[in-house]
Design a protein around this motif. Structure first.
Motif, PDB file in Angstrom:
ATOM      1  N   ASN A 134       0.077 -10.863 -11.580  1.00  0.00           N
ATOM      2  CA  ASN A 134       0.120 -10.855 -12.472  1.00  0.00           C
ATOM      3  C   ASN A 134       0.461 -10.024 -13.807  1.00  0.00           C
ATOM      4  O   ASN A 134       1.658  -9.899 -14.292  1.00  0.00           O
ATOM      5  CB  ASN A 134      -0.678 -11.726 -13.434  1.00  0.00           C
ATOM      6  N   ILE A 135       0.689  -9.204 -13.213  1.00  0.00           N
ATOM      7  CA  ILE A 135       0.543  -7.659 -13.874  1.00  0.00           C
ATOM      8  C   ILE A 135       2.121  -6.348 -13.671  1.00  0.00           C
ATOM      9  O   ILE A 135       2.916  -6.532 -15.316  1.00  0.00           O
ATOM     10  CB  ILE A 135      -0.396  -6.604 -14.041  1.00  0.00           C
ATOM     11  N   ASN A 136       2.696  -8.041 -13.379  1.00  0.00           N
ATOM     12  CA  ASN A 136       4.328  -7.268 -12.322  1.00  0.00           C
ATOM     13  C   ASN A 136       4.936  -8.093 -13.108  1.00  0.00           C
ATOM     14  O   ASN A 136       6.670  -7.863 -13.571  1.00  0.00           O
ATOM     15  CB  ASN A 136       4.427  -7.034 -11.276  1.00  0.00           C
ATOM     16  N   VAL A 137       4.870  -8.844 -14.469  1.00  0.00           N
ATOM     17  CA  VAL A 137       5.400 -10.077 -14.605  1.00  0.00           C
ATOM     18  C   VAL A 137       5.128  -9.957 -16.016  1.00  0.00           C
ATOM     19  O   VAL A 137       4.291  -9.686 -16.907  1.00  0.00           O
ATOM     20  CB  VAL A 137       5.396 -11.672 -14.662  1.00  0.00           C
ATOM     21  N   ARG A 138       6.338  -9.328 -16.912  1.00  0.00           N
ATOM     22  CA  ARG A 138       6.623  -9.309 -18.598  1.00  0.00           C
ATOM     23  C   ARG A 138       7.157 -10.253 -18.935  1.00  0.00           C
ATOM     24  O   ARG A 138       7.402 -11.035 -18.131  1.00  0.00           O
ATOM     25  CB  ARG A 138       6.877  -7.971 -18.750  1.00  0.00           C
ATOM     26  N   TRP A 139       7.191 -10.450 -20.280  1.00  0.00           N
ATOM     27  CA  TRP A 139       7.870 -11.102 -20.745  1.00  0.00           C
ATOM     28  C   TRP A 139      10.184 -11.187 -20.759  1.00  0.00           C
ATOM     29  O   TRP A 139      10.489 -10.013 -21.023  1.00  0.00           O
ATOM     30  CB  TRP A 139       7.806 -11.420 -22.550  1.00  0.00           C
ATOM     31  N   PHE A 140      10.301 -11.930 -20.094  1.00  0.00           N
ATOM     32  CA  PHE A 140      11.623 -11.942 -19.579  1.00  0.00           C
ATOM     33  C   PHE A 140      12.207 -10.460 -18.503  1.00  0.00           C
ATOM     34  O   PHE A 140      13.344 -10.083 -18.528  1.00  0.00           O
ATOM     35  CB  PHE A 140      12.950 -11.369 -21.127  1.00  0.00           C
ATOM     36  N   ARG A 141      11.266  -9.830 -18.420  1.00  0.00           N
ATOM     37  CA  ARG A 141      11.468  -8.413 -17.237  1.00  0.00           C
ATOM     38  C   ARG A 141      10.566  -7.837 -16.118  1.00  0.00           C
ATOM     39  O   ARG A 141       9.213  -9.095 -16.409  1.00  0.00           O
ATOM     40  CB  ARG A 141      11.707  -7.017 -18.058  1.00  0.00           C
ATOM     41  N   PHE A 142      10.683  -7.244 -15.232  1.00  0.00           N
ATOM     42  CA  PHE A 142       9.227  -7.555 -14.469  1.00  0.00           C
ATOM     43  C   PHE A 142       8.913  -5.571 -14.402  1.00  0.00           C
ATOM     44  O   PHE A 142      10.013  -4.833 -14.850  1.00  0.00           O
ATOM     45  CB  PHE A 142       9.989  -7.860 -13.174  1.00  0.00           C
ATOM     46  N   ASP A 143       7.795  -5.912 -14.860  1.00  0.00           N
ATOM     47  CA  ASP A 143       7.636  -3.859 -14.445  1.00  0.00           C
ATOM     48  C   ASP A 143       7.420  -4.170 -12.395  1.00  0.00           C
ATOM     49  O   ASP A 143       6.055  -4.141 -11.928  1.00  0.00           O
ATOM     50  CB  ASP A 143       6.523  -3.552 -15.185  1.00  0.00           C
ATOM     51  N   LEU A 144       7.770  -3.188 -11.732  1.00  0.00           N
ATOM     52  CA  LEU A 144       8.272  -3.248 -10.764  1.00  0.00           C
ATOM     53  C   LEU A 144       7.263  -1.844 -10.081  1.00  0.00           C
ATOM     54  O   LEU A 144       6.902  -1.024  -8.732  1.00  0.00           O
ATOM     55  CB  LEU A 144       8.883  -3.276  -9.831  1.00  0.00           C
ATOM     56  N   GLU A 145       6.714  -0.660 -11.952  1.00  0.00           N
ATOM     57  CA  GLU A 145       6.087   0.550 -10.374  1.00  0.00           C
ATOM     58  C   GLU A 145       5.250   0.487 -10.066  1.00  0.00           C
ATOM     59  O   GLU A 145       5.077   1.243  -9.111  1.00  0.00           O
ATOM     60  CB  GLU A 145       5.651   1.184 -12.660  1.00  0.00           C
ATOM     61  N   THR A 146       3.957  -0.658 -10.103  1.00  0.00           N
ATOM     62  CA  THR A 146       3.001  -0.623  -8.719  1.00  0.00           C
ATOM     63  C   THR A 146       2.968  -1.822  -8.017  1.00  0.00           C
ATOM     64  O   THR A 146       3.085  -2.968  -8.863  1.00  0.00           O
ATOM     65  CB  THR A 146       1.936  -0.344  -9.407  1.00  0.00           C
ATOM     66  N   VAL A 147       3.769  -1.678  -6.714  1.00  0.00           N
ATOM     67  CA  VAL A 147       3.686  -3.151  -6.138  1.00  0.00           C
ATOM     68  C   VAL A 147       2.660  -2.950  -4.612  1.00  0.00           C
ATOM     69  O   VAL A 147       3.241  -2.030  -4.115  1.00  0.00           O
ATOM     70  CB  VAL A 147       5.151  -3.286  -5.598  1.00  0.00           C
ATOM     71  N   PRO A 148       2.114  -3.444  -4.705  1.00  0.00           N
ATOM     72  CA  PRO A 148       0.880  -3.699  -3.736  1.00  0.00           C
ATOM     73  C   PRO A 148       1.374  -4.252  -1.971  1.00  0.00           C
ATOM     74  O   PRO A 148       2.806  -4.922  -2.667  1.00  0.00           O
ATOM     75  CB  PRO A 148      -0.445  -4.339  -3.665  1.00  0.00           C
ATOM     76  N   THR A 149       1.136  -4.608  -1.461  1.00  0.00           N
ATOM     77  CA  THR A 149       1.389  -5.182  -0.005  1.00  0.00           C
ATOM     78  C   THR A 149       0.335  -5.714   0.108  1.00  0.00           C
ATOM     79  O   THR A 149      -0.693  -5.355   0.197  1.00  0.00           O
ATOM     80  CB  THR A 149       1.629  -4.389   1.341  1.00  0.00           C
ATOM     81  N   MET A 150       0.195  -7.260   1.046  1.00  0.00           N
ATOM     82  CA  MET A 150      -0.531  -7.896   2.068  1.00  0.00           C
ATOM     83  C   MET A 150      -0.016  -8.680   2.961  1.00  0.00           C
ATOM     84  O   MET A 150       1.339  -7.974   3.502  1.00  0.00           O
ATOM     85  CB  MET A 150      -0.985  -8.787   1.425  1.00  0.00           C
ATOM     86  N   ASP A 151      -0.747  -9.332   3.951  1.00  0.00           N
ATOM     87  CA  ASP A 151      -0.624  -9.747   5.159  1.00  0.00           C
ATOM     88  C   ASP A 151       0.608 -10.582   4.574  1.00  0.00           C
ATOM     89  O   ASP A 151      -0.317 -11.591   3.986  1.00  0.00           O
ATOM     90  CB  ASP A 151      -1.523  -9.267   6.109  1.00  0.00           C
ATOM     91  N   ILE A 152       1.698 -10.376   4.690  1.00  0.00           N
ATOM     92  CA  ILE A 152       2.316 -12.200   4.956  1.00  0.00           C
ATOM     93  C   ILE A 152       2.991 -12.072   6.202  1.00  0.00           C
ATOM     94  O   ILE A 152       4.122 -11.505   6.158  1.00  0.00           O
ATOM     95  CB  ILE A 152       3.373 -12.130   3.796  1.00  0.00           C
ATOM     96  N   SER A 153       3.064 -13.044   7.039  1.00  0.00           N
ATOM     97  CA  SER A 153       3.793 -13.159   8.105  1.00  0.00           C
ATOM     98  C   SER A 153       4.888 -14.078   7.934  1.00  0.00           C
ATOM     99  O   SER A 153       5.039 -14.884   7.187  1.00  0.00           O
ATOM    100  CB  SER A 153       3.434 -14.640   9.423  1.00  0.00           C
ATOM    101  N   PRO A 154       6.179 -13.925   8.758  1.00  0.00           N
ATOM    102  CA  PRO A 154       7.048 -13.928   8.813  1.00  0.00           C
ATOM    103  C   PRO A 154       7.369 -15.883   8.419  1.00  0.00           C
ATOM    104  O   PRO A 154       8.243 -16.208   7.897  1.00  0.00           O
ATOM    105  CB  PRO A 154       7.927 -13.343  10.420  1.00  0.00           C
ATOM    106  N   ASP A 155       6.679 -16.042   9.574  1.00  0.00           N
ATOM    107  CA  ASP A 155       6.952 -17.913   9.043  1.00  0.00           C
ATOM    108  C   ASP A 155       6.355 -17.786   7.925  1.00  0.00           C
ATOM    109  O   ASP A 155       6.819 -19.346   6.887  1.00  0.00           O
ATOM    110  CB  ASP A 155       5.901 -18.737   9.908  1.00  0.00           C
ATOM    111  N   GLU A 156       5.412 -17.641   7.453  1.00  0.00           N
ATOM    112  CA  GLU A 156       4.392 -18.086   6.036  1.00  0.00           C
ATOM    113  C   GLU A 156       5.196 -17.191   5.011  1.00  0.00           C
ATOM    114  O   GLU A 156       5.235 -18.101   3.750  1.00  0.00           O
ATOM    115  CB  GLU A 156       3.686 -17.618   5.635  1.00  0.00           C
ATOM    116  N   PHE A 157       6.509 -16.685   5.016  1.00  0.00           N
ATOM    117  CA  PHE A 157       7.235 -16.000   4.178  1.00  0.00           C
ATOM    118  C   PHE A 157       7.874 -16.254   2.945  1.00  0.00           C
ATOM    119  O   PHE A 157       7.986 -16.135   1.662  1.00  0.00           O
ATOM    120  CB  PHE A 157       8.460 -14.742   4.991  1.00  0.00           C
TER     121      PHE A 157
END
Length: 468
Positions: A271-294
């Motif tokens: 949620n914090i990465n989404v601003r009005w009409f733009r994205f803030d990508l300064e901090t982007v975490p990771t989690m497990d997402i399998s190729p089938d689920e992606f």
């Protein structure tokens, strides 16, 4: 700072104070609003003034400590950047103050305005940071440290008054300029709303008289029946439809720490990465997402990303490679003939209207669930007109953004001038000195004598430096 001017001394706050007190716990407010006003850290502004815009009340029978005119209020507990804001209490009437504030009452001939301005300047210049300790997710400077470890420059009494008068005169001009900039800022905000309103109701660009929009009415209603929702007098070529009927919608992947194996570390948007009409990508975490689920939880270029919580409805259009999203975000994928950028404008328009509350659930934590978001009415022109509307909004917004940057630059210049004025004041460069003024060292000795006479206590040893 520079060397002490002639006739000045250095002394700790405690050496100049009659008393240093902490206030009344803010958790005991009178819910009915009956009682005496209770000042909190937010009631000291960033420019060092008492602001009574938002005050709470406490029962006067609860034994609360009262303020007197001339008391200096110091914010002792707040966020790191706000600990140390200071103002002199200059109001009339009964007022209490929070235990997140320290009240300092200075001896006569120590002008409280001079002392408050200097403490506030130390806060602005970062001169108090070394005294701050952490206190349950907040920063604090206890009253004992304020009294024993904060050193002030003390000018002769008459010079203190001249300095304060010069500061007040300069600050009054800055106040007037900032008030004008704030007014312009508000007008620019209103202009943004007006542009959006014209865009979404067909008044921003000439309508396509011979085009037909896709979609249909919401729940079988005709466009004219949408007036209760704030949609009036749309062009005949437009339709009113729902977001769910012109897009496919889904949520991202739920983060479950127990299921993280580290086998498929995948960056994802929160949620914090989404601003009005733009994205803030300064901090982007990771989690497990399998190729089938992606594919099920990821974006493609042109998808509209809408916040489900936080500030429900806040959105931006993704324009990049495939990227995963968390469950707190809606993925809205428009159907053919519908512009995601146009939909973003409509959602922004809705977010500023009272009727939008009808699509929000929750009181303390607000959300816009998918079932509600699907029903959001969308005034819809043809695809060609959507494109022209988006282009015109972006053109006008670019001018407004340039004006907003100019306003912000003006506010920053004003803040810099305030710091420069205070720096000059406490280095002795703001007003001329008068050789007939009583030196501050005499004032300090008088305070020591008064303290000794009043309580018989051994006077504190003051670390002072006198400029002769």
């Amino acid at each position: 700072m520079s060397e002490l001017p002639k006739g000045w001394v250095k002394a700790n706050v405690g050496d100049l104070a009659v008393g240093i007190r902490s206030g009344f716990p803010s958790g005991r407010h009178n819910a009915a609003g009956i009682g005496i006003p209770h000042l909190r850290p937010m009631n000291v502004s960033r420019v060092g003034a008492i602001d009574l815009t938002d005050t709470k009340s406490v029962d006067p029978s609860a034994g609360v400590l009262r303020l007197e005119r001339g008391d200096v209020l110091f914010n002792n507990t707040n966020s790191l950047e706000l600990v140390g804001k200071t103002a002199v209490f200059d109001k009339v009437g009964n007022f209490a103050f929070s235990n997140h504030m320290t009240s300092v009452r200075f001896y006569p001939d120590c002008d409280p305005r001079f002392m408050a301005r200097q403490l506030h300047y130390l806060w602005m210049a970062g001169g108090l940071r070394h005294l701050i300790s952490n206190h349950v997710n907040q920063a604090s400077i206890p009253g004992s440290r304020l009294g024993n470890e904060v050193e002030l420059r003390v000018a002769p009494t008459n010079e203190q008054k001249r300095i304060v008068e010069a500061i007040d005169e300069a600050f009054s001009k800055l106040d007037a300029g900032e008030a004008g900039l704030q007014k312009v800022r508000q007008q620019l905000k209103q202009l943004r709303s007006s542009v959006l309103d014209a865009a979404v109701t067909g008044r921003l660009v000439p309508p396509d008289a011979h085009s037909i929009a896709i979609g249909g009415p919401v729940l079988g209603a005709e466009p004219q029946s949408m007036r209760s929702l704030g949609i009036n007098d749309l062009p005949d070529s437009w339709s009113v439809t729902s977001l769910g009927s012109i897009s496919t919608m889904s949520l991202g992947k739920m983060l479950d720490g127990k299921k993280q194996t580290g086998l498929y570390p995948t960056p994802y948007l929160r949620n914090i990465n989404v601003r009005w009409f733009r994205f803030d990508l300064e901090t982007v975490p990771t989690m497990d997402i399998s190729p089938d689920e992606f594919p099920r939880v990821s974006l493609v270029s042109g998808d509209l990303v809408v916040c489900e919580g936080g500030e429900p409805g806040r959105c931006a259009v993704w324009d990049g490679p495939a990227f995963a999203i968390q469950k707190a975000l809606h993925r809205v994928r428009p159907k053919e003939g519908v512009s995601s950028r146009y939909l973003a404008l409509v959602i922004r328009w809705w977010s500023q209207r009272d009727a939008f509350d009808g699509f929000i659930t929750g009181t303390t934590i607000k959300h816009i669930p998918k079932e509600k978001l699907r029903l959001l009415p969308i005034p819809l022109p043809s695809d060609e007109e959507q494109l022209r509307i988006v282009q015109e909004v972006e053109r006008q917004f670019s001018f407004l953004e340039a004006a907003e940057r100019a306003v912000e630059a003006g506010m920053l210049r004003s803040a810099g001038l305030r710091r420069a004025i205070l720096k000059a004041a406490f280095e002795g460069h703001l007003v001329p000195q008068d050789p007939t003024d009583e030196p501050a060292a005499v004032l300090l000795e008088r305070i020591r004598a008064e303290r000794l006479a009043s309580d018989g206590a051994k006077p504190k040893k003051t670390r002072e430096k006198v400029s002769k």
